[in-house]
Design an enzyme around this catalytic site. Structure first.
Site, mmCIF file in Angstrom:
data_model
loop_
_atom_site.group_PDB
_atom_site.id
_atom_site.type_symbol
_atom_site.label_atom_id
_atom_site.label_comp_id
_atom_site.label_asym_id
_atom_site.label_seq_id
_atom_site.Cartn_x
_atom_site.Cartn_y
_atom_site.Cartn_z
ATOM 1 C CB THR A 178 2.117 7.205 0.352
ATOM 2 O OG1 THR A 178 1.054 6.399 0.840
ATOM 3 C CG2 THR A 178 3.260 7.195 1.348
ATOM 4 N N GLY A 193 -3.553 -0.984 2.693
ATOM 5 C CA GLY A 193 -3.593 0.448 2.969
ATOM 6 C C GLY A 193 -3.628 1.283 1.703
ATOM 7 C CG LEU A 194 -6.060 0.497 -0.813
ATOM 8 C CD1 LEU A 194 -7.457 0.997 -1.125
ATOM 9 C CD2 LEU A 194 -5.741 -0.698 -1.691
ATOM 10 C CB CYS A 195 -0.165 3.928 -1.770
ATOM 11 S SG CYS A 195 1.449 3.185 -1.786
ATOM 12 C CG ASN A 196 -5.257 7.669 -0.077
ATOM 13 O OD1 ASN A 196 -5.490 8.347 0.927
ATOM 14 N ND2 ASN A 196 -5.531 8.089 -1.287
#
Ligand SMILES: *Cc1c(COP(=O)(O)O)cnc(C)c1O
Length: 822
Positions: A127, A396-399
């Protein structure tokens, strides 16, 4: 040092873990190294010793303390370059807060260039890298094939070509989402394509995930990325510091940066003229605004040495972690339910190393499915994992691009999920039949074979079904309720949300309102800073706060059954009357707050005595607030409970509203009276919660079978406990799933669906001590659609004989007969 099957090196790590990672005791299994890894005890000890023996001043003065700081910082800067095998004449290191700050510094400089810049980023970017697009004139998210085509001579995407600006391409060396690695030679190969961008083609390598367990070699400056960012806490656990490594050939980009701060200018003229002379000796001097993080840099120097001493080279770490990741991947991939279906759907690359070289990072990202193929809810998984001591990342794992590609989520689906209330970390994590996030296990230098094996055993124990049938119908089947003699065994109200209960004395009639039992969850404690309602999950000692309703004195009296700080009163009282005119000493103020993620307006008490009582006992700054019944707008809440798939009647009552967007999840109430029925105060989901002791006995039998200790009814925090005195337990257990309504005494109640559970049920209500049960057993025996249920929600419907006094002030009492409609 590392060997083929990893056993010798693993033994070395096992031995070192005892001494260097004491925080891993108490059965903590840490598997979130891609979030941040763990720091060694030696690092912290040596840092403390260094800090207390040396005097470090603010750099750039003549004093000896200042000089030692400057010297130390210069040394560590070189050590960082050595870690990356980068030549100090060709590269410079800029210290930044974290990788994100390094990315922003590049974006900020390029934005200030005349004509701005265009930006292309790889789909699996973090992100923090995606955000650069907001600063660019044109941007494009591209996949591996498009990059490869560019390398091979394809033209730029139209939107980028037409912008006619310098171009920045950003990509991760390793995806933080699934561990997939991207070619490190892209920078080199793309730089050769200056033909398509005469104004400059720059590359930004996000190495934050990659360098955690792998050597990065910038030895050849011609092929190196122009900008490389990383975070040291991801390699060493400490300090919290990042670096931007700049290839000096690309330095010119920064000459357009506008901002200057203390530390980055030599001279500033303010009065009359506005003139300044930026520092120009070295690049880092002109970019490190403000005081350098001196002590963090000192710690970094120590971290580099300790890490090498403990683990050997980055190549050793890489071999070890990839061996572990392969083991985890293969075991998860091979796991099958009794009926042959796969337990896990894995998104990470299957192969971690080829011919001795590591080709994907030590991350295994996946989702779980039950034996019928239904996705296991992430929140549900997380609850059990937390209970079992696993530290893992889900969601969402910042991706955003990586997760969307893995889960095949289209932009419209992501927007729909967002608009139907899904946020990162939310409860509704399976929408439209697709998971909205994933589970990520990431390994680090100090991970061991035993960590991996314990995780696999955990999945096997909780998420693998040995059932051979293709779908476990039996659990959802309707059972008929016999006309057993049920009675109300207990009635409890919880005046303050998440605090102890007040048991209604035998013989006392208690009023039932549309919002629930009188005085139930009318108060709550709000965190002073966030205004969130406190809950027992986070503050278990709330269970020991015991409210008591005293109608004679007209007060709610609260005491604490744990040890109370000496200077506090043993009890406090709050008037029951909600009219402020009756209690001058007890002022209140309206305050916007949050309960279960929902914004509400409640009346907060200003009394210092009341608020100190709760704050000091719980050791969290908080205030008491009230949410009286009968409110409107944000002073009113609606019921959230709903029938679940496993309940009889689910398909009957589920009315779909055609064309609704997002699809209707609950049916809207039909009339005003139904609206009224569907109100509640501060409980999580519904006005009333009932449990059936036959189910509790069945559960306790299961727990004992597994060698555990049975639990008391208290842990479920029910308002009404329905009992059959042990008769026909077998037939009655879990029949509440299929009740449609109840008659208690002279009143009818409508069932609103099963109650979803979390590990809060593991808190002993008289000691505030947490254990594994009953959630561990519940999650094995009472999981439907990937969620865990126990007990039933309900609300007051009507008096059994419509007219008359009964309907005006409905009451129930202990001993009331209960009859069931299915
Ligand atoms: C962790 C991570 C980041 C963000 O690092 P911060 O130090 O939090 O700024 C960026 N990219 C990747 C690939 C990461 O793993």
């Amino acid at each position: 040092m590392a060997d083929e099957d990893g056993s010798a090196y693993n033994g070395h790590i096992e031995a070192l873990r005892e001494k260097e990672y004491p925080m891993l005791k108490d059965d903590n299994i840490y598997l979130d190294h891609a979030g941040t890894t763990l720091y060694a005890k030696s690092l912290v000890d040596e840092f403390a010793a260094d800090m207390t023996t040396n005097l470090f001043g603010n750099p750039h003065s003549a004093s000896s303390s200042s000089q030692s700081s400057t010297a130390r910082i210069d040394d560590v800067r070189v050590q960082v370059l050595q870690l990356l095998n980068a030549d100090p004449t060709e590269f410079d290191v800029v210290f930044v807060a974290n990788a994100t700050a390094g990315i922003k510094l590049v974006a900020e400089a390029l934005r200030s260039a005349p004509g701005g810049f265009s930006f292309m980023y790889h789909q699996t970017s973090h992100t923090s890298l995606v955000g650069v697009r907001q600063e660019s004139r044109a941007s494009s998210c591209i996949d591996t094939e498009t990059v490869q085509n560019l390398v091979d001579g394809a033209p730029l995407p139209d939107e980028i070509a037409s912008a006619g600006a310098p171009l920045l391409f950003g990509y991760p060396a390793q995806s933080n989402m699934d561990g997939a690695r991207l070619p490190l030679d892209w920078s080199h190969k793309l730089r050769r394509r200056n033909d398509i961008t005469p104004l400059g083609f720059y590359t930004l390598l996000d190495a934050a995930a990659y360098v955690t367990t792998s050597p990065l070699d910038l030895g050849d400056q011609k092929s190196a990325p122009d900008f490389t960012v990383l975070s040291f806490n991801k390699i060493f656990g400490f300090p919290d510091l990042g670096a931007l490594v700049v290839r000096k050939d690309a330095m010119a980009v920064f000459q357009h940066r506008k901002y200057f701060g203390g530390g980055t200018v030599d001279m500033v003229v303010c009065a009359g003229e506005q003139w300044h002379a930026p520092k120009s000796q070295s690049l880092h001097e002109s970019l490190e605004d403000g005081t350098l993080p001196i002590h963090s840099i000192v710690a970094l120097g120590i971290a580099l040495g300790v890490h090498r001493r403990l683990f050997g080279t980055m190549a050793d770490i890489s071999t070890h972690t990839s061996y572990l990741a392969q083991r985890l991947h293969d075991k998860l991939d091979g796991m099958r339910h009794g009926n042959g279906r796969r337990v896990g759907k894995i998104y990470s690359p299957a192969v971690k190393h080829v011919a001795g070289s590591v080709v994907s990072g030590p991350i295994v990202t996946f989702n779980l499915r039950d034996e019928g193929g239904a996705w296991i809810s992430l929140t549900e998984f997380e609850k059990t994992a937390v209970l079992k001591g696993f530290h893992i990342r889900t969601g969402g794992l910042c991706n955003p691009g990586g997760v969307a590609a893995a889960l095949d989520l289209k932009p419209y689906e992501m927007k729909r999920n967002f608009s139907s209330g899904f946020r990162c970390g939310d409860d509704n994590d399976v929408l439209g039949g697709k998971p909205t996030g994933t589970i990520r296990v990431s390994l680090g230098a100090m991970s061991t074979v035993s960590d991996v094996d314990r995780f696999v055993a955990f999945i096997y124990e909780f998420y693998r079904s040995s059932d051979k049938s293709t779908f476990n119908q039996a659990r959802g089947e309707t059972r008929s309720t016999t006309a057993a003699d049920l009675v109300v065994a207990n009635i409890t109200v919880f005046p303050i949300k998440s605090c102890g209960g007040f048991h209604i004395p035998e013989g006392q009639p208690w009023e039932v309102k549309p919002e629930g039992l009188a005085w139930d969850r009318e108060w709550c404690l709000l965190h002073l800073g966030t205004s969130q309602a406190l809950n027992q999950k986070r503050y278990p000692r709330m269970a020991l706060l015991r409210p008591c309703i005293d109608f004679e004195k007209g007060v709610l009296e609260v005491s604490y059954i744990g040890e109370i700080p000496k200077h506090l009163p043993s009890k406090i009282t709050v008037p029951l009357s909600s009219n402020p005119a009756y209690f001058e000493s007890c002022d209140t103020k309206w305050r916007t707050s949050r309960v279960c993620g929902e914004e509400i307006v409640a009346c907060a008490y200003t009394s210092a005595t009341i608020n100190a009582y709760f704050s000091e006992i719980l050791e969290v700054p908080c205030i008491l607030a009230r949410f009286p019944s009968g409110g409107q707008g944000q002073s009113m809440r609606r019921v959230k409970a709903q029938l679940q798939h496993h309940q009889a009647g689910y398909h009957k009552t589920k009315r779909r509203v055609p064309g609704a967007f997002p699809p209707a999840i609950d049916t809207p109430p039909d009339s005003d009276s139904e609206v009224d029925q569907r109100r509640m105060l501060l409980s999580n989901e519904s006005p009333l919660l009932a449990i059936n002791t036959a189910s509790l006995r069945a559960l306790n039998t299961e727990i004992r079978k597994q060698g555990g200790k049975g639990v008391s009814a208290d842990v479920f925090r029910a308002n009404i406990v329905v009992d059959s005195s042990g008769q026909e337990d077998d037939l009655l257990a879990y029949t509440e799933d299929h009740w449609s309504s109840l008659q208690i005494g002279n009143h009818r109640f409508q069932m609103l669906g099963s109650c979803r559970r979390c590990h809060m049920v593991c808190i002993h209500q008289d000691t505030a001590v947490k254990s594994e049960e009953p959630f561990a057993t519940l999650s094995k025996t009472r999981r439907f659609d990937g969620k865990v249920f126990f007990g039933t929600h309900m609300c007051y419907a009507a008096a059994a004989n419509e007219a008359g006094a009964l309907a005006q002030v409905p009451t129930i009492r202990i001993g009331d007969k209960v009859s069931v409609d299915c």
